[in-house]
Design a protein around this motif. Sequence first.
Motif, short mmCIF file in Angstrom:
data_model
loop_
_atom_site.label_atom_id
_atom_site.label_comp_id
_atom_site.label_asym_id
_atom_site.label_seq_id
_atom_site.Cartn_x
_atom_site.Cartn_y
_atom_site.Cartn_z
N UNK B 75 0.86 -1.18 0.00
CA UNK B 75 0.00 0.00 0.00
C UNK B 75 0.89 1.23 0.00
N UNK B 76 0.64 2.15 -0.95
CA UNK B 76 1.43 3.38 -1.01
C UNK B 76 0.49 4.57 -0.78
N UNK B 77 0.87 5.42 0.12
CA UNK B 77 0.09 6.63 0.39
C UNK B 77 0.88 7.84 -0.09
N UNK B 108 -4.15 6.80 -2.61
CA UNK B 108 -3.45 5.61 -2.16
C UNK B 108 -3.43 4.59 -3.29
N UNK B 109 -2.36 3.83 -3.33
CA UNK B 109 -2.23 2.80 -4.37
C UNK B 109 -2.10 1.46 -3.68
N UNK B 138 -3.54 -3.94 -9.49
CA UNK B 138 -2.79 -2.77 -9.03
C UNK B 138 -3.64 -1.56 -9.40
N UNK B 139 -4.02 -0.79 -8.41
CA UNK B 139 -4.89 0.34 -8.72
C UNK B 139 -4.69 1.46 -7.71
N UNK B 140 -5.20 2.64 -8.06
CA UNK B 140 -5.14 3.77 -7.14
C UNK B 140 -6.55 4.27 -6.86
N UNK B 141 -6.69 4.89 -5.71
CA UNK B 141 -7.91 5.65 -5.43
C UNK B 141 -7.51 7.04 -4.99
N UNK B 204 3.07 7.88 -12.34
CA UNK B 204 3.70 8.88 -11.47
C UNK B 204 2.85 10.15 -11.34
N UNK B 205 1.96 10.37 -12.29
CA UNK B 205 1.16 11.60 -12.24
C UNK B 205 -0.05 11.47 -11.33
N UNK B 206 -0.34 10.26 -10.89
CA UNK B 206 -1.56 10.06 -10.12
C UNK B 206 -1.30 10.43 -8.67
N UNK B 207 -1.81 11.53 -8.27
CA UNK B 207 -1.67 11.94 -6.88
C UNK B 207 -2.84 12.86 -6.54
#
Lengths: 238, 373
Positions: B75-77, B108-109, B138-141, B204-207
Motif C-alpha cells: 500500500x502506497x500513500x 493511495x495505491x 494494481x490500482x489507485x484511489x 507517477x502523475x496520479x496523486x
Amino acid sequence: MNKYLTIFALFLSVSIFAQSTDNEIFLEQEGDDLTLTIDQIGYGNKFCGTISSGACATDMIITGSDITFNLDQIGNSNQLFGPIILDSANIDMEFTGDSNIFDWNIGYAGSADNLDLDLAVTGDSNEWNFDLGYNQSSENFNYDLTLTGGTNIFTTLVDADSVKWEWDITGDGNDINTQQKDEDQILIAEFNGDDANIDIIQQSGSCPQGVTSCSGVINLDITSDDATITINQKDTSD
Amino acid sequence: MQRLQLIKKILAISLVPSLALANPIGDITEQTGKGALTRNNQEFVAAVNQDILLYDLLNTGNGRMKVEFLDDSNLRLTEHSRVKIDEVIYDPNPSKSKMVMKFAMGTARFTSGMSANMNKANITIETPTAQIGIRGTDFTTTIDELGRSLIILLPDANGDSSGEITVTNEGGTVTLNQAFQATMVSTISSAPVKPVQLTDVTVAQIDNLFIVSPPAEIQTAVDEVRTENSASNILTADFLEFNELETDYLEEDKNWGFSELDIDLLDVDFLQDLLEIIEESDLLDRNRSSGSGGGFEQVSIEGTKPGLDPQTQYNTIIDDSGQIWFYRQVTGIISIKLPIDANARIQTITDEKESIITVGDGEAVNIIITQTN
C-alpha cells in the motif's frame, strides 16, 4: 570578521603570497564572510597555490563559509587550480579566451553545502574539470553554466543531494561528461552545436531514509546536425 | 526461503488467535516527510521498519509512505492521505484469509501480493462512497474531502491491464479491466460513472492533484451523468450515510502534529508535479483539439506514436515553439526536445524493454538512454 579582497591584474604580475614574473595569483585564504573579486586579464594567467616550471604546481586554498567569489579571467592559456572548502557560497566566474585549464574541487575536505556557482566560458579548446563533494557530504548545489565555444572538454562530477544544473552550451565539437550522484538531481541543458559528444550519468547513491528509489530529472533541448548523447539514469549508485 | 518464513508467520498468527491483534500484519518499508499511525488512540511518528497492526490508522502529512503486508501486497500513500486497516486475517487456508481496508482521504495505491496465501476475492477496499473488489490487481484511489472517489486501474510491467476490479455501491457496479481505465463515484447512492479510458496519464502523475483537477475523461463522464440525472441526483443523495463526516479530521491533525499550515506550497516536488502536469495536459489538449494532427504531419517519427505511447512510455507532442518533445517519466524523468526538422535516433534501454524512436532519417543525433533500477 568581514574580509574584502579585490584584485585587478592587468598585464601585471600579481601575487598575494609570492612574487612572480608572470600574471599569477597564489592564494591561501581561510575564514568566513570573505568577498573576493578578481579580474585577471592577459595571456598565461595563473591562479593557484604555487607554480613550478611555468605551470600551477599546487592548488590554491580557500576555506570558509558565507563566501562571495567573483573571478574573471580574460585571455588565453589561463590556469585555475583548487581546491576550495566552502559552505554557503556564491561563486561567479567568467572566462574569456582559448586553451584555458581549470581544475577545481570543492569538498575534498570539510563540507560543501549551499553553493551557487555561475560559470560563463567563452572560447575554444578549454578544459574544465570540476568535482563537488569528492570526499565530503554535500547538499544544495545550484550550477549554471553558459559555454560558448568549440572543442571544449568539460568533465563534471557532483556527489551531492538536491542539485540543479542548468546548462546552455553553444559551439561545435564540445565534449561534455557529467556525473550526478545522490538524491534529487535535476539537469536542464540546452545544446546547440554539431559534432558534440555528451555523456550524462545520473545516479542516486543514497536516497533519504526509508526510500528505496530516488530518481532524477534530465531535460535536454538539442539542436545539432551531428551529436552523440549517452544518458545513463539509474536508481542505484553502482 | 522467504516464502517459508511467510508461511511460518501466517501460521504463528493464525494458531494463536488471542495474540493476533498484537501481531504485525506488515511493516512500513518507505517513509518520507511527515507520517503517523494511530493505534489505540495513541499516535506514533511513522518510521521505516515500524510494524503495522490490525486497526492501525495510517496518515501522511507532507510526506509519503509505503507499507508491505505479509501476503506481499503493498500500500502506497501519497501526501495528506489516510487509510485504516480494518480487518486482516491470515489463515493457512487462503480462502479463509481476508483483508479489508478503508481509504478515507487522499491518494493511495494498492498492489495485491503475488503469493497465493490469500484469495484476491477476499480483499476489499472501501472508500466513503464505494467498495472495491479486486482480482490480482494494481490500482489507485483518490478521495476528496467529500468522499468522492476516483479509482484507476494501473498497468502491469508490460503496460497491459494488471487484472480486474469491481467498484460497487448502492447505485450499482462497474468493472475496470483495462490499464488506466477509471471510474468516479460521487455518493454512496449514485452509481459509479461508466468506465472511461485515460490516455494522457502516467502512474507517477496520479496523486492528489486529481482532487483539484480530475482527468478530463472522468470530468466529461461525470458531467454527462450529472446532466442526465440533474433533477434526481441531489434528491437521491443521502448525505447522512456518509460516515466519514463523523470523523473530526482537524482534531486528529491537531493531535499528531501537522495541520494544513504544514502544507508547503513551495515544495519543489509539488510545484514540479503541478507545472509538469498542467503544462503537459495543456499542450496535449491543444494538440488534440487543433485538428491538424498536432503538427505531426510535418515530421517523420517512427517507433512511437503521438501522445502517450504505452509501449515506449513516451509522451510525444509538438510544443508551442514547434519542437518535438519526448517526455518519459518512469524511473526518473527524461525530457528531450528536438527541432521539427531534426534527424535523430533515441534508443531507450530499461530493465524491462528497449525501444528505438527515429526522427527524420535518424542519422544526425544519436541519443542512447539507459535507465536501470
